[in-house]
Design a protein around this motif. Structure first.
Motif, PDB file in Angstrom:
ATOM      1  N   VAL A 201       0.841  -1.198   0.000  1.00 17.09           N
ATOM      2  CA  VAL A 201       0.000   0.000   0.000  1.00 17.09           C
ATOM      3  C   VAL A 201       0.877   1.248   0.000  1.00 17.09           C
ATOM      4  N   ILE A 202       0.647   2.104  -1.007  1.00 20.32           N
ATOM      5  CA  ILE A 202       1.320   3.400  -1.096  1.00 20.32           C
ATOM      6  C   ILE A 202       0.250   4.473  -0.956  1.00 20.32           C
ATOM      7  N   VAL A 203       0.467   5.406  -0.046  1.00 24.17           N
ATOM      8  CA  VAL A 203      -0.511   6.479   0.169  1.00 24.17           C
ATOM      9  C   VAL A 203       0.174   7.829   0.060  1.00 24.17           C
ATOM     10  N   SER A 204      -0.326   8.671  -0.817  1.00 20.65           N
ATOM     11  CA  SER A 204       0.106  10.066  -0.850  1.00 20.65           C
ATOM     12  C   SER A 204      -0.875  10.877  -0.018  1.00 20.65           C
ATOM     13  N   VAL A 205      -0.363  11.875   0.678  1.00 20.91           N
ATOM     14  CA  VAL A 205      -1.206  12.688   1.557  1.00 20.91           C
ATOM     15  C   VAL A 205      -0.899  14.164   1.353  1.00 20.91           C
ATOM     16  N   GLU A 206      -1.865  14.973   1.707  1.00 15.38           N
ATOM     17  CA  GLU A 206      -1.660  16.412   1.619  1.00 15.38           C
ATOM     18  C   GLU A 206      -0.612  16.888   2.620  1.00 15.38           C
ATOM     19  N   GLU A 207      -0.577  16.250   3.786  1.00 13.92           N
ATOM     20  CA  GLU A 207       0.410  16.653   4.781  1.00 13.92           C
ATOM     21  C   GLU A 207       0.688  15.519   5.762  1.00 13.92           C
ATOM     22  N   ILE A 208       1.897  15.492   6.253  1.00 13.60           N
ATOM     23  CA  ILE A 208       2.273  14.583   7.338  1.00 13.60           C
ATOM     24  C   ILE A 208       2.262  15.385   8.627  1.00 13.60           C
ATOM     25  N   VAL A 209       1.526  14.902   9.608  1.00 15.93           N
ATOM     26  CA  VAL A 209       1.317  15.629  10.861  1.00 15.93           C
ATOM     27  C   VAL A 209       1.887  14.806  12.016  1.00 15.93           C
ATOM     28  N   PRO A 210       2.093  15.427  13.166  1.00 18.07           N
ATOM     29  CA  PRO A 210       2.586  14.680  14.331  1.00 18.07           C
ATOM     30  C   PRO A 210       1.614  13.572  14.750  1.00 18.07           C
ATOM     31  N   GLU A 211       2.159  12.544  15.352  1.00 17.13           N
ATOM     32  CA  GLU A 211       1.342  11.410  15.786  1.00 17.13           C
ATOM     33  C   GLU A 211       0.252  11.835  16.753  1.00 17.13           C
ATOM     34  N   GLU A 212       0.548  12.833  17.587  1.00 18.56           N
ATOM     35  CA  GLU A 212      -0.472  13.266  18.557  1.00 18.56           C
ATOM     36  C   GLU A 212      -1.701  13.869  17.875  1.00 18.56           C
ATOM     37  N   ASP A 213      -1.515  14.453  16.693  1.00 21.30           N
ATOM     38  CA  ASP A 213      -2.672  14.979  15.956  1.00 21.30           C
ATOM     39  C   ASP A 213      -3.568  13.845  15.469  1.00 21.30           C
ATOM     40  N   ILE A 214      -2.964  12.750  15.070  1.00 22.02           N
ATOM     41  CA  ILE A 214      -3.743  11.590  14.649  1.00 22.02           C
ATOM     42  C   ILE A 214      -4.464  10.987  15.838  1.00 22.02           C
ATOM     43  N   ASP A 229       2.898   0.656   3.397  1.00 25.45           N
ATOM     44  CA  ASP A 229       4.317   0.461   3.089  1.00 25.45           C
ATOM     45  C   ASP A 229       5.049   1.767   2.820  1.00 25.45           C
ATOM     46  N   ALA A 230       4.357   2.754   2.250  1.00 23.70           N
ATOM     47  CA  ALA A 230       5.017   4.016   1.923  1.00 23.70           C
ATOM     48  C   ALA A 230       4.031   5.163   2.081  1.00 23.70           C
ATOM     49  N   VAL A 231       4.520   6.256   2.649  1.00 28.31           N
ATOM     50  CA  VAL A 231       3.738   7.485   2.789  1.00 28.31           C
ATOM     51  C   VAL A 231       4.469   8.598   2.041  1.00 28.31           C
ATOM     52  N   VAL A 232       3.757   9.267   1.172  1.00 31.74           N
ATOM     53  CA  VAL A 232       4.343  10.335   0.350  1.00 31.74           C
ATOM     54  C   VAL A 232       3.623  11.640   0.669  1.00 31.74           C
ATOM     55  N   GLU A 233       4.362  12.603   1.196  1.00 32.94           N
ATOM     56  CA  GLU A 233       3.759  13.921   1.422  1.00 32.94           C
ATOM     57  C   GLU A 233       3.740  14.669   0.097  1.00 32.94           C
ATOM     58  N   GLU A 234       2.549  14.820  -0.462  1.00 34.48           N
ATOM     59  CA  GLU A 234       2.409  15.368  -1.813  1.00 34.48           C
ATOM     60  C   GLU A 234       1.234  16.331  -1.853  1.00 34.48           C
ATOM     61  N   PRO A 235       1.444  17.588  -1.411  1.00 33.65           N
ATOM     62  CA  PRO A 235       0.356  18.573  -1.491  1.00 33.65           C
ATOM     63  C   PRO A 235      -0.162  18.703  -2.918  1.00 33.65           C
ATOM     64  N   TRP A 236      -1.468  18.771  -3.067  1.00 31.42           N
ATOM     65  CA  TRP A 236      -2.132  18.843  -4.362  1.00 31.42           C
ATOM     66  C   TRP A 236      -1.895  17.569  -5.181  1.00 31.42           C
ATOM     67  N   GLY A 237      -1.669  16.477  -4.480  1.00 33.49           N
ATOM     68  CA  GLY A 237      -1.375  15.220  -5.147  1.00 33.49           C
ATOM     69  C   GLY A 237      -2.552  14.567  -5.834  1.00 33.49           C
ATOM     70  N   GLY A 245     -11.718  19.779   2.193  1.00 36.56           N
ATOM     71  CA  GLY A 245     -11.018  20.560   3.198  1.00 36.56           C
ATOM     72  C   GLY A 245      -9.753  21.208   2.700  1.00 36.56           C
ATOM     73  N   TYR A 246      -9.293  20.842   1.487  1.00 32.13           N
ATOM     74  CA  TYR A 246      -8.037  21.372   0.974  1.00 32.13           C
ATOM     75  C   TYR A 246      -8.223  22.113  -0.351  1.00 32.13           C
ATOM     76  N   TYR A 247      -8.851  21.480  -1.342  1.00 30.00           N
ATOM     77  CA  TYR A 247      -9.067  22.160  -2.620  1.00 30.00           C
ATOM     78  C   TYR A 247     -10.192  21.491  -3.396  1.00 30.00           C
ATOM     79  N   ASP A 248     -10.721  22.263  -4.344  1.00 35.57           N
ATOM     80  CA  ASP A 248     -11.894  21.842  -5.119  1.00 35.57           C
ATOM     81  C   ASP A 248     -11.461  21.087  -6.382  1.00 35.57           C
ATOM     82  N   ARG A 249     -12.420  20.407  -6.988  1.00 36.20           N
ATOM     83  CA  ARG A 249     -12.203  19.758  -8.282  1.00 36.20           C
ATOM     84  C   ARG A 249     -11.968  20.833  -9.351  1.00 36.20           C
ATOM     85  N   ASP A 250     -10.975  20.622 -10.181  1.00 33.87           N
ATOM     86  CA  ASP A 250     -10.626  21.583 -11.226  1.00 33.87           C
ATOM     87  C   ASP A 250     -11.383  21.218 -12.504  1.00 33.87           C
ATOM     88  N   GLU A 251     -12.584  21.751 -12.628  1.00 38.21           N
ATOM     89  CA  GLU A 251     -13.426  21.444 -13.789  1.00 38.21           C
ATOM     90  C   GLU A 251     -12.765  21.888 -15.090  1.00 38.21           C
TER      91      GLU A 251
END
Length: 310
Positions: A201-214, A229-237, A245-251
């Motif tokens: 499992v590979i997951v890209s995320v908008e941001e990586i946050v501290p464990e306490e936030d999770i 298996d892998a976490v990729v911090e990829e804003p606007w990914g 909560g982050y951005y809208d669909r780009d029609e």
């Protein structure tokens, strides 16, 4: 002291590293997101690395799947809906199915419900699950993996849908910690099930946050870190799809792709400009432009204290 458990060290990496390490030519690849949280950046990286002979498994191939097929990465598509929401068919996949491309493409088609059932069976480790909805349809002649049987308890006829499992699952989510605990909200589609139905499992995320936030908001955790298996911090990914909560669909970008890909030459120009012509997601965003990014950015953001009821 000997610690027994799943190591989380080294899970955070770039998209380039994750794709290189965990996706091999010939792999079956589950891609979640429809129409929300599509892991576009990870898919673009697959194309840039020139992966071949993949089996693409997605609720709808959409723009990302169409790009991967047209770029020559995919030998087979397994799907429950073929199209780009609001825009029409997937042009490259349609040309391939109709024999108008210079490459062959296998297809394995399900109804939306049957597709979801197949993923759910894979997630539960079952060989199949029964449904009624395909009975009386022509899907039984289109997909020979679907079987009819009499229920041993009631005698009624049921359609058996075989489990779908895969080598790798690609997902996008709002956030994660360094251990790979994934939090997402909004339209989740098959996020949980696809993660459980895949070996990697590979997951890209908008941001990586501290464990306490999770830990502060645990009900939003949809996939535990030991499954990732892998976490990729990829804003606007996920662009041009959206992330609640982050951005809208780009029609506009969807329309631009649909117009460009009407011809093979137009598709290749889009591919060269927006995928192969940039080195990574940062380059993609620079090309997209600050004004467009700002226009799509969410006006409000999730963030409030949680009452645990103590």
């Amino acid at each position: 002291m000997i610690c027994i458990g799943v190591s989380w060290m080294g899970k955070v990496m770039s998209a380039r590293e994750a794709v290189r390490q965990f996706i091999k030519d010939g792999d079956s690849v589950l891609i979640s997101g429809f129409p929300h949280l599509i892991p576009t950046a990870l898919g673009h990286e697959i194309i840039r690395q020139g992966k071949k002979n993949l089996i693409l498994i997605k609720e709808s191939p959409e723009v990302l799947g169409d790009l991967m097929v047209g770029a020559g990465c995919v030998k087979k598509v397994v799907f429950g809906f073929m199209g780009i929401p609001g825009m029409g068919p997937c042009p490259e996949i349609r040309r391939a199915i109709e024999g108008k491309s210079n490459f062959a493409l296998e297809v394995e088609e399900y109804t939306h419900f049957a597709f979801c059932t197949a993923i759910k069976a894979g997630a539960q480790g079952l060989p199949f699950l029964p449904i009624r909805t395909n009975l009386g349809s022509d899907y039984l002649s289109v997909n020979n993996k679907l079987k009819i049987m009499d229920c041993p308890f009631t005698g009624e006829k049921l359609c058996l849908v075989p489990a779908i499992k895969a080598d790798v699952a690609l997902l996008h989510a709002q956030r994660a910690d360094q251990k790979g605990n994934i939090q997402a909200w909004g339209i989740l589609g098959l996020h949980r099930e696809m993660a459980l139905a895949a070996r990697k499992v590979i997951v890209s995320v908008e941001e990586i946050v501290p464990e306490e936030d999770i830990r502060r908001d645990p009900d939003r955790t949809i996939i535990p870190g030991f499954k990732v298996d892998a976490v990729v911090e990829e804003p606007w990914g996920a662009h041009p799809s959206y992330v609640q909560g982050y951005y809208d669909r780009d029609e506009g970008m969807y329309q631009f792709y649909a117009q460009s890909a009407k011809t093979r030459d137009g598709f290749m120009k889009y591919l060269d400009e927006w995928v192969l012509g940039v080195n990574d997601r940062k380059g993609y965003l620079e090309k997209l432009g600050f004004a467009r990014v700002l226009a799509l950015k969410a006006r409000s953001f999730y963030g409030y204290s949680v009452n645990y009821g103590y």
